[in-house]
Each structure stands twice: as C-alpha cells, then as structure tokens.
Design an enzyme around this catalytic site. Structure first.
Site, mmCIF file in Angstrom:
data_model
loop_
_atom_site.group_PDB
_atom_site.id
_atom_site.type_symbol
_atom_site.label_atom_id
_atom_site.label_comp_id
_atom_site.label_asym_id
_atom_site.label_seq_id
_atom_site.Cartn_x
_atom_site.Cartn_y
_atom_site.Cartn_z
ATOM 1 N N HIS A 95 0.835 -1.203 0.000
ATOM 2 C CA HIS A 95 0.000 0.000 0.000
ATOM 3 C C HIS A 95 0.871 1.255 0.000
ATOM 4 C CE1 HIS A 95 -3.228 2.793 0.886
ATOM 5 N NE2 HIS A 95 -4.099 1.811 0.809
ATOM 6 N N GLY B 36 3.049 22.505 10.659
ATOM 7 C CA GLY B 36 4.265 21.777 10.955
ATOM 8 C C GLY B 36 5.460 22.245 10.155
ATOM 9 N N HIS C 284 9.507 14.608 8.257
ATOM 10 C CA HIS C 284 10.001 13.997 9.490
ATOM 11 C C HIS C 284 10.889 12.813 9.096
ATOM 12 C CE1 HIS C 284 10.042 11.716 13.249
ATOM 13 N NE2 HIS C 284 9.626 12.813 13.868
ATOM 14 N N PRO C 285 12.065 12.660 9.709
ATOM 15 C CA PRO C 285 13.016 11.643 9.241
ATOM 16 C C PRO C 285 12.537 10.202 9.321
ATOM 17 C CG PRO C 285 13.727 12.624 11.318
ATOM 18 C CD PRO C 285 12.611 13.461 10.805
ATOM 19 N N THR C 286 11.645 9.894 10.258
ATOM 20 C CA THR C 286 11.153 8.511 10.368
ATOM 21 C C THR C 286 9.643 8.397 10.212
ATOM 22 O OG1 THR C 286 10.973 8.719 12.796
ATOM 23 C CG2 THR C 286 13.040 7.831 11.898
ATOM 24 N N ALA C 287 8.906 9.484 10.472
ATOM 25 C CA ALA C 287 7.444 9.435 10.453
ATOM 26 C C ALA C 287 6.817 10.096 9.239
ATOM 27 C CB ALA C 287 6.870 10.073 11.725
ATOM 28 N N GLY C 288 7.635 10.731 8.391
ATOM 29 C CA GLY C 288 7.118 11.302 7.158
ATOM 30 C C GLY C 288 6.161 12.461 7.355
#
Length: 297
Positions: free
Chosen positions: A81, A162, A167-171
């Site tokens: 997905h 924002g 965000h480096p890991t959460a997008g």
C-alpha cells in the site's frame, strides 16, 4: 440528537501485532470508543475505526498519531500500500448531529496540534483542503515517504501545519474531513499483477472509469495472487455491486475470475442493503425490513 463523529486513522504497520495493539490502546476513554482494527500484512497497514463525541474523538486521534509517530520508522517499512507517513491519514466523518463544517474544524485543530507538538508536516485534504490539488489523497501522497524529502521543498507542496521538511522517520500526514469511504479489495485467481493493474486503471475515475473510485493493482505475497485494491468515495452514486460487476467483467477479458472480495474496516449498512436490493431484485429494500431494526427502535 447527540453529536457523533467517526475517525479512521490509517497507520503504516500491519505485521507487528504488539505494536498495533499498543497504538490502538490509547483510544478508549469517556466519549470515544474503538470500533474496529483491520490489519493487512501484505499492505503493511492497519485501518483503525473509532467513534464518539467530537472532542473525545479528536483527543483520541491525536494520541493515535503520537503513538504511531513514536513507534513506526518508515525507513524500515515496506508494503504494497502506498504511504507517506507513520500515521498516513486521519479523516473525520460526521455521523449524527454534526456538520461537515464542524468536522473540518476538528481536522484543523488536530492537524495543527500534530504539526506543532509532534513536529510532523500536516496536509489538510478532502473537505478540509485549502487548495484544490489537495482534495484527493493520492495527489498528496504521490512520491510517498521517500519522495517527500524533495517534494516538500516545492512551494506548491509546503504543508498546512508543521515543519517544512519531512520527518526523518514518520514522514507526513494528511488530516481532513470527508463522508463515508468504503475500502474494498477484490482478489483475482491469477498471480499476474499486470492484469490487476490493467483492471484498476479501468476502474478508477482518474483514468476514465467509475466516478468516486480510486484503484490500484497489487500483488499479495502470502497468497501469491493479484488484487484490485479500491476506495469507494461515495457508495450512493457508485454502489458496491457496480464495482464488483465491472471488475468481474474486466477480469473476464483476461480469462481471469474472482476468488473473493474483502472489506477493510467498517462500512455503512445501507451499502449492503443496496447490494441485497440489486442481486435479490428487491426494489426499495431498506433497513426497515430488518427485524433487528424494528427491535432496536
């Protein structure tokens, strides 16, 4: 009438059951109730459904986002997905005693908090969209997590809330208000994903198919089958039976049949009443014909 809204956060985790339970575990509180968890390891995604009083649901949705952002690292995420965020999308849906405008206000409230407190870029979409090109989720999500490192630098794709960097890991996350959506998949008796992609193209509105349908062809690794994965944005104008029959007709062109279909999350009862009315040739069938409806009245 009491005010009731539904919220359907989609998180980018469909395999780690402990992590999914932990994220969903933040929901229950006075005024908000977890209704359903629907996880798929092939998609590597979980659809969470909660409902209740508007402010309680808003708080629960923020807590889901906070838990997902803290525990899901998209640099190690792979699934069929498409996704752009650890919590990928958070829609608010009016159910009773609430207007779409009120749901838009809630979406903005939650989106602003996610941007400011969790430091994740937020895009308002659907009825909450601030510009026309952000109404549809596929348009926002294009490029996915990996592509957003560059996409977000484009002035046309700066977030509504924002930081102006992924965000480096959460997008990133899309937050908005919309009507009921039905996530509906159809598995084909073939492993040829090219066929599923051809069928999906014939189904989706953007390619000249059915109105209010988004579709994608996928390969299910564990089943070794191809799947047509769809979102039906308005079941009143594009009912489930029409979607099913058109997929069956298109599949027959390739000598392929349908193995089964799959509902992701929850759907309104009327969607299934419409299916029953069509296939049983019962015009005008309504929920009033159900004994449960009369009992619980």
């Amino acid at each position: 009438m009491n005010k009731v809204i539904e919220c359907v956060p989609n998180i980018s985790e469909g395999r780690d059951t402990d992590k999914i339970k932990t994220i969903a575990g933040v929901i229950e509180r006075p005024g908000a109730r977890l209704l359903d968890l629907s996880s798929d390891p092939n998609h590597n995604r979980t659809v969470i459904t909660l409902a209740g009083e508007p402010q309680a649901v808003a708080e629960a949705a923020f807590d889901v986002a906070k838990a997902a952002i803290a525990s899901i690292d998209l640099t190690h995420h792979h699934g069929e997905h498409p996704r752009m965020g650890a919590v990928d999308v958070i829609p608010f849906i009016p159910v009773g005693g609430v207007t779409m405008a009120e749901c838009c206000e809630i979406a903005e409230q939650v989106g602003k908090r996610i941007g400011q407190e969790l430091n994740v870029p937020v895009y308002l979409y659907a009825e909450s969209a601030t510009v026309p090109q952000r109404r549809t989720l596929p348009a926002i999500r294009e490029g996915e997590f990996e592509g957003f490192a560059e996409k977000i630098k484009d002035p046309a794709w700066q977030p509504d809330f924002g930081p102006v960097e992924r965000h480096p890991t959460a997008g990133c996350v899309a937050v908005g208000a919309r009507n009921f959506l039905i996530a509906y998949n159809i598995d084909l008796d073939t492993s040829d994903v090219t066929i599923a992609k051809h069928i999906a193209k014939s189904m989706r509105e953007s390619s000249g198919g059915l109105m209010n349908v988004q579709a994608k062809g996928l390969f299910l690794e564990d089943k070794q089958r191809a799947q047509v994965s769809m979102n039906i944005l308005n079941f009143a104008t594009t009912p489930l039976y029409r979607v099913f029959e058109l997929v069956r007709m298109e599949a027959a062109r390739y000598g392929v049949g349908i193995v089964n279909s799959e509902l992701i999350g929850l759907a309104p009862a009327q969607a299934f009443m419409d299916v029953a009315s069509y296939y049983l040739q019962l015009p005008g069938l309504s929920r009033d014909a159900l004994v449960e409806t009369r009992i619980y009245e």
